[in-house]
Motif scaffolding. Structure first.
Motif, short mmCIF file in Angstrom:
data_model
loop_
_atom_site.label_atom_id
_atom_site.label_comp_id
_atom_site.label_asym_id
_atom_site.label_seq_id
_atom_site.Cartn_x
_atom_site.Cartn_y
_atom_site.Cartn_z
N SER A 151 -62.57 38.10 -87.96
CA SER A 151 -63.21 39.17 -86.83
C SER A 151 -64.66 38.70 -86.56
O SER A 151 -65.10 38.55 -85.36
N ILE A 160 -62.71 43.68 -82.74
CA ILE A 160 -61.41 43.45 -82.82
C ILE A 160 -60.65 43.80 -84.10
O ILE A 160 -59.54 43.73 -84.12
N VAL A 163 -57.75 46.38 -84.36
CA VAL A 163 -56.33 45.81 -83.49
C VAL A 163 -55.88 44.81 -84.56
O VAL A 163 -54.50 44.91 -84.80
N ILE A 312 -57.92 39.34 -75.49
CA ILE A 312 -56.78 39.86 -76.12
C ILE A 312 -55.56 38.64 -76.56
O ILE A 312 -55.09 38.66 -77.62
N VAL A 315 -56.88 36.95 -79.86
CA VAL A 315 -56.68 37.77 -80.91
C VAL A 315 -55.14 38.05 -81.36
O VAL A 315 -54.73 37.79 -82.48
N ALA A 316 -54.31 37.95 -80.14
CA ALA A 316 -52.88 37.65 -80.53
C ALA A 316 -52.49 36.53 -81.11
O ALA A 316 -51.66 36.40 -82.07
N VAL A 362 -50.31 43.30 -81.05
CA VAL A 362 -51.68 43.09 -80.49
C VAL A 362 -51.75 43.69 -79.21
O VAL A 362 -52.55 44.62 -79.01
N TYR A 363 -50.94 43.23 -78.33
CA TYR A 363 -50.82 43.68 -76.83
C TYR A 363 -50.33 45.30 -76.92
O TYR A 363 -50.88 46.00 -76.08
N TRP A 366 -53.65 47.28 -78.25
CA TRP A 366 -54.84 46.83 -77.66
C TRP A 366 -55.57 48.19 -76.97
O TRP A 366 -56.67 48.52 -77.15
N PHE A 370 -58.83 49.10 -79.20
CA PHE A 370 -60.01 48.35 -78.72
C PHE A 370 -60.75 48.88 -78.04
O PHE A 370 -60.18 49.32 -76.74
N LEU A 374 -65.06 43.37 -73.12
CA LEU A 374 -64.11 42.44 -72.81
C LEU A 374 -65.10 41.03 -73.07
O LEU A 374 -66.01 40.92 -72.29
#
Length: 374
Positions: A151, A160, A163, A312, A315-316, A362-363, A366, A370, A374
């Motif tokens: 992170s 992040i 998440v 995003i 992160v995924a 994650v999605y 989020w 979060f 961005l």
């Protein structure tokens, strides 16, 4: 004669085993040839892997290896197992001692869960199916690596971490729940469920203390001998972990520089585009297939020369790579479990499931977790 013991049923599996052995030998020969052709790349990659082992893995894992051996000798695992048995059996179909492995595995990261599971299987506190479920669920990153290295270090974004942690550890718990029914037709548990007792929590605590005392008496080693043996076995395990990290770090860089991974990268690009995701994340998946640290770093940086993907999506990708754990961790787990009847097939399926679940979470999480820019 059962179906599994029929010669016609076993023959295809023997062929698959021979093919796997041939593939492993051919891969080793290929890596050796590339190392001779590109010695500088091999040396630099090996030094990089050695640096990761000495500066990150050794100080992070070695104390937990020693501590886990000492706790096993003192019977703490039996105490925790008695307390957590009413929770672990209904949820994950493993004895209460699995709760200790879950806690230590999540706190210290891969491959501590496999190391503890193998010891419990050797002590016949877990059968094969229970051990396989436990290893599948506890092969996870430690919070220090997730927060500090990934992170903050790779992404430069502490915001992040909630998440990423929820997706990674939540996915691990979902894997444990999904594998509850595995081995339903196998043999029963080696350790039968503890009978329901009256008297409430105080009686359960007394039973847990009695179980710890019995385990300590059965061990019988003085503390000095116990500590010395814990140090010796932990150092031996750390050397094995270090060797695997160095090997896979060198193998990955040799394959990248030789161009042999171009087809794999192209395959990941096509798959990502098919799901509407940025193709520039392909480097993270390619490197993460082999080594979790390199894949997580690539997810934070994107693919050089291409536009940086949305946060995003990166992160995924990091959650996917950390949950798959890389073939380097797979080899570490297989080495630690080699003294048991553990099977690699259920483990690799669980890693793939964990990776997909973590990326999907994650999605899903989020918008809830979060709150940064961005």
């Amino acid at each position: 004669m059962s179906v599994r013991t029929m010669p016609g049923f076993r023959r295809p599996f023997r062929r698959l085993r021979h093919i796997a052995l041939l593939g492993a030998g051919s891969g080793a020969l290929l890596i050796g040839g590339l190392a001779l052709a590109m010695p500088r790349v091999a040396l630099e990659a090996s030094l990089q892997g050695l640096s990761v082992w000495w500066e990150v893995l050794f100080p992070a894992l070695f104390p937990f290896f020693v501590l886990s051996e000492v706790l096993l000798g003192f019977g703490i695992v039996h105490l925790v197992g008695t307390l957590l048995d009413p929770l672990m059996r209904p949820l994950f179909r493993v004895p209460g001692v699995g709760g200790f492995v879950v806690a230590m595995g999540f706190a210290s990261g891969y491959p501590v869960g496999a190391k503890l599971t193998s010891r419990l299987m050797e002590q016949r506190l877990l059968n094969r199916e229970e051990g396989e479920r436990l290893v599948a669920m506890t092969t996870s990153s430690d919070p220090i690596f997730l927060i500090g290295a990934v992170s903050i270090g790779f992404f430069g974004r502490a915001d992040i971490a909630p998440v990423l942690a929820a997706a990674h550890y939540g996915g691990a718990m979902l894997v444990g729940l999904a594998m509850r029914r595995s081995g339903m037709r196998g043999g029963g548990a080696l350790v039968p469920p503890l009978p329901a007792t009256g008297g409430g929590p105080l009686r359960r605590i007394r039973e847990a203390l009695a179980a710890m005392h019995r385990a300590r008496l059965a061990d019988g080693r003085p503390f000095g001998v116990m500590l010395q043996q814990a140090l010796q076995s932990s150092i031996a395990l750390m050397i094995i972990v270090g060797g695997l990290v160095v090997f896979f770090s060198a193998a990955l860089q040799l394959l990248i520089h030789s161009g042999l991974l171009a087809a794999l990268r192209q395959g990941f690009m096509l798959a990502l585009q098919a799901f509407g995701l940025p193709a520039s994340l392909s480097d993270a998946f390619v490197q993460g297939t082999f080594e979790v640290t390199l894949g997580s770093r690539a997810a934070g940086n994107g693919l050089s020369g291409l536009a940086l993907p949305p946060l995003i999506d990166r992160v995924a990708a990091a959650a996917f790579v950390m949950s798959w754990a890389g073939l380097s961790v797979h080899a570490q787990v297989a080495g630690l479990m080699s003294g048991t009847d553990w099977r690699y097939g259920p483990f690799v399926r669980a890693r793939a499931l964990h990776a997909v679940l973590a990326a999907a979470l994650v999605y899903l999480l989020w918008p809830l977790l979060f709150h940064g820019p961005l």
